[in-house]
Write a protein that holds these residues in place. Structure first.
Motif, mmCIF file in Angstrom:
data_model
loop_
_atom_site.group_PDB
_atom_site.id
_atom_site.type_symbol
_atom_site.label_atom_id
_atom_site.label_comp_id
_atom_site.label_asym_id
_atom_site.label_seq_id
_atom_site.Cartn_x
_atom_site.Cartn_y
_atom_site.Cartn_z
ATOM 1 N N GLY A 16 0.831 -1.201 0.000
ATOM 2 C CA GLY A 16 0.000 0.000 0.000
ATOM 3 C C GLY A 16 0.858 1.239 0.000
ATOM 4 N N THR A 17 0.227 2.398 0.151
ATOM 5 C CA THR A 17 0.958 3.660 0.230
ATOM 6 C C THR A 17 1.092 4.043 1.690
ATOM 7 N N PHE A 18 2.229 3.738 2.252
ATOM 8 C CA PHE A 18 2.445 3.847 3.690
ATOM 9 C C PHE A 18 2.137 5.234 4.228
ATOM 10 N N SER A 19 2.501 6.254 3.478
ATOM 11 C CA SER A 19 2.340 7.619 3.984
ATOM 12 C C SER A 19 0.881 8.055 4.112
ATOM 13 N N THR A 20 -0.035 7.266 3.602
ATOM 14 C CA THR A 20 -1.450 7.597 3.714
ATOM 15 C C THR A 20 -2.126 6.914 4.900
ATOM 16 N N TYR A 21 -1.373 6.127 5.664
ATOM 17 C CA TYR A 21 -1.948 5.392 6.796
ATOM 18 C C TYR A 21 -1.522 5.990 8.127
ATOM 19 N N GLY A 22 -2.480 6.170 9.016
ATOM 20 C CA GLY A 22 -2.128 6.384 10.403
ATOM 21 C C GLY A 22 -1.678 5.042 10.960
ATOM 22 N N MET A 23 -0.709 5.063 11.861
ATOM 23 C CA MET A 23 -0.150 3.833 12.387
ATOM 24 C C MET A 23 -0.290 3.782 13.903
ATOM 25 N N GLY A 24 -0.394 2.570 14.410
ATOM 26 C CA GLY A 24 -0.515 2.412 15.853
ATOM 27 C C GLY A 24 0.179 1.151 16.336
ATOM 28 N N TRP A 25 0.478 1.137 17.620
ATOM 29 C CA TRP A 25 0.985 -0.048 18.297
ATOM 30 C C TRP A 25 -0.003 -0.424 19.403
ATOM 31 N N PHE A 26 -0.260 -1.706 19.508
ATOM 32 C CA PHE A 26 -1.105 -2.253 20.563
ATOM 33 C C PHE A 26 -0.376 -3.421 21.211
ATOM 34 N N ARG A 27 -0.847 -3.846 22.365
ATOM 35 C CA ARG A 27 -0.253 -5.014 23.009
ATOM 36 C C ARG A 27 -1.325 -5.834 23.684
ATOM 37 N N GLN A 28 -1.024 -7.123 23.788
ATOM 38 C CA GLN A 28 -1.971 -8.049 24.403
ATOM 39 C C GLN A 28 -1.222 -9.035 25.286
ATOM 40 N N ALA A 29 -1.510 -8.971 26.575
ATOM 41 C CA ALA A 29 -0.954 -9.916 27.528
ATOM 42 C C ALA A 29 -1.862 -11.139 27.600
ATOM 43 N N PRO A 30 -1.337 -12.274 28.095
ATOM 44 C CA PRO A 30 -2.161 -13.483 28.169
ATOM 45 C C PRO A 30 -3.459 -13.257 28.937
ATOM 46 N N GLU A 31 -4.547 -13.701 28.347
ATOM 47 C CA GLU A 31 -5.882 -13.636 28.954
ATOM 48 C C GLU A 31 -6.361 -12.210 29.189
ATOM 49 N N LYS A 32 -5.791 -11.260 28.453
ATOM 50 C CA LYS A 32 -6.234 -9.872 28.569
ATOM 51 C C LYS A 32 -6.617 -9.348 27.195
ATOM 52 N N GLU A 33 -7.322 -8.234 27.184
ATOM 53 C CA GLU A 33 -7.715 -7.627 25.919
ATOM 54 C C GLU A 33 -6.521 -6.935 25.264
ATOM 55 N N ARG A 34 -6.672 -6.680 23.982
ATOM 56 C CA ARG A 34 -5.637 -5.952 23.255
ATOM 57 C C ARG A 34 -5.772 -4.470 23.595
ATOM 58 N N ASP A 35 -4.686 -3.897 24.097
ATOM 59 C CA ASP A 35 -4.701 -2.514 24.575
ATOM 60 C C ASP A 35 -3.886 -1.583 23.686
ATOM 61 N N PHE A 36 -4.352 -0.366 23.617
ATOM 62 C CA PHE A 36 -3.640 0.676 22.878
ATOM 63 C C PHE A 36 -2.334 1.031 23.576
ATOM 64 N N VAL A 37 -1.284 1.243 22.781
ATOM 65 C CA VAL A 37 0.011 1.662 23.314
ATOM 66 C C VAL A 37 0.374 3.057 22.802
ATOM 67 N N ALA A 38 0.398 3.213 21.469
ATOM 68 C CA ALA A 38 0.805 4.485 20.887
ATOM 69 C C ALA A 38 0.286 4.573 19.459
ATOM 70 N N ALA A 39 0.140 5.810 18.977
ATOM 71 C CA ALA A 39 -0.286 6.036 17.598
ATOM 72 C C ALA A 39 0.431 7.242 17.038
ATOM 73 N N ILE A 40 0.552 7.269 15.716
ATOM 74 C CA ILE A 40 1.229 8.360 15.048
ATOM 75 C C ILE A 40 0.472 8.716 13.771
ATOM 76 N N SER A 41 0.412 9.987 13.480
ATOM 77 C CA SER A 41 -0.323 10.457 12.302
ATOM 78 C C SER A 41 0.437 10.130 11.018
ATOM 79 N N ARG A 42 -0.213 10.353 9.886
ATOM 80 C CA ARG A 42 0.386 10.050 8.595
ATOM 81 C C ARG A 42 1.677 10.815 8.378
ATOM 82 N N SER A 43 1.714 12.041 8.828
ATOM 83 C CA SER A 43 2.913 12.865 8.643
ATOM 84 C C SER A 43 3.982 12.598 9.691
ATOM 85 N N GLY A 44 3.549 12.041 10.806
ATOM 86 C CA GLY A 44 4.472 11.810 11.916
ATOM 87 C C GLY A 44 4.506 12.937 12.933
#
Length: 126
Positions: free
Chosen positions: A27-55
């Motif tokens: 795809g065209t990477f610069s058009t996507y907002g990006m994020g990091w999430f994490r999931q520990a055992p037996e827990k929900e997937r949680d938000f960690v960080a996000a960055i805009s298309r421009s950074g």
């Protein structure tokens, strides 16, 4: 179809650092907002960080503010997560994600993301 591949996970002692990378293709990477999430055992997937298309706009979960830094290199189709002062509570599978939504510069909900990587394990020992 966008493909995301994470790397950089591993085992580290408490107080140590790791840098995760996520390379995008199909795809065209610069058009996507990006994020990091994490999931520990037996827990929900949680938000960690996000960055805009421009950074220029970044958002962090309270649990990682001041310790983690998200960045991106649009020329390399890569988003990074620098993790410092790691704690055993940071142990989880870390996922990167891409969103095509343009309603806001960053997104913190799992439902806002269209594409996901397979994840990379981070284990912090005490």
């Amino acid at each position: 179809q966008v493909q995301l591949v994470e790397s950089g996970g591993g085992v580290v002692q408490a107080g140590g650092s790791l840098r995760l990378s996520c390379v995008a293709s199909g795809g065209t990477f610069s058009t996507y907002g990006m994020g990091w999430f994490r999931q520990a055992p037996e827990k929900e997937r949680d938000f960690v960080a996000a960055i805009s298309r421009s950074g220029y706009v970044k958002e962090y979960a309270d649990a990682v503010k001041g310790r983690f830094t998200i960045s991106r290199d649009n020329a390399k189709n890569t988003v990074y997560l620098q993790m410092n002062s790691l704690d055993p509570e940071d142990t989880a599978v870390y996922y990167c994600a891409a969103t095509t939504r343009r309603a806001a510069a960053t997104a913190s909900g799992t439902w806002e993301y269209d594409y996901w990587g397979q994840g990379t394990q981070v284990t912090v020992s005490s």
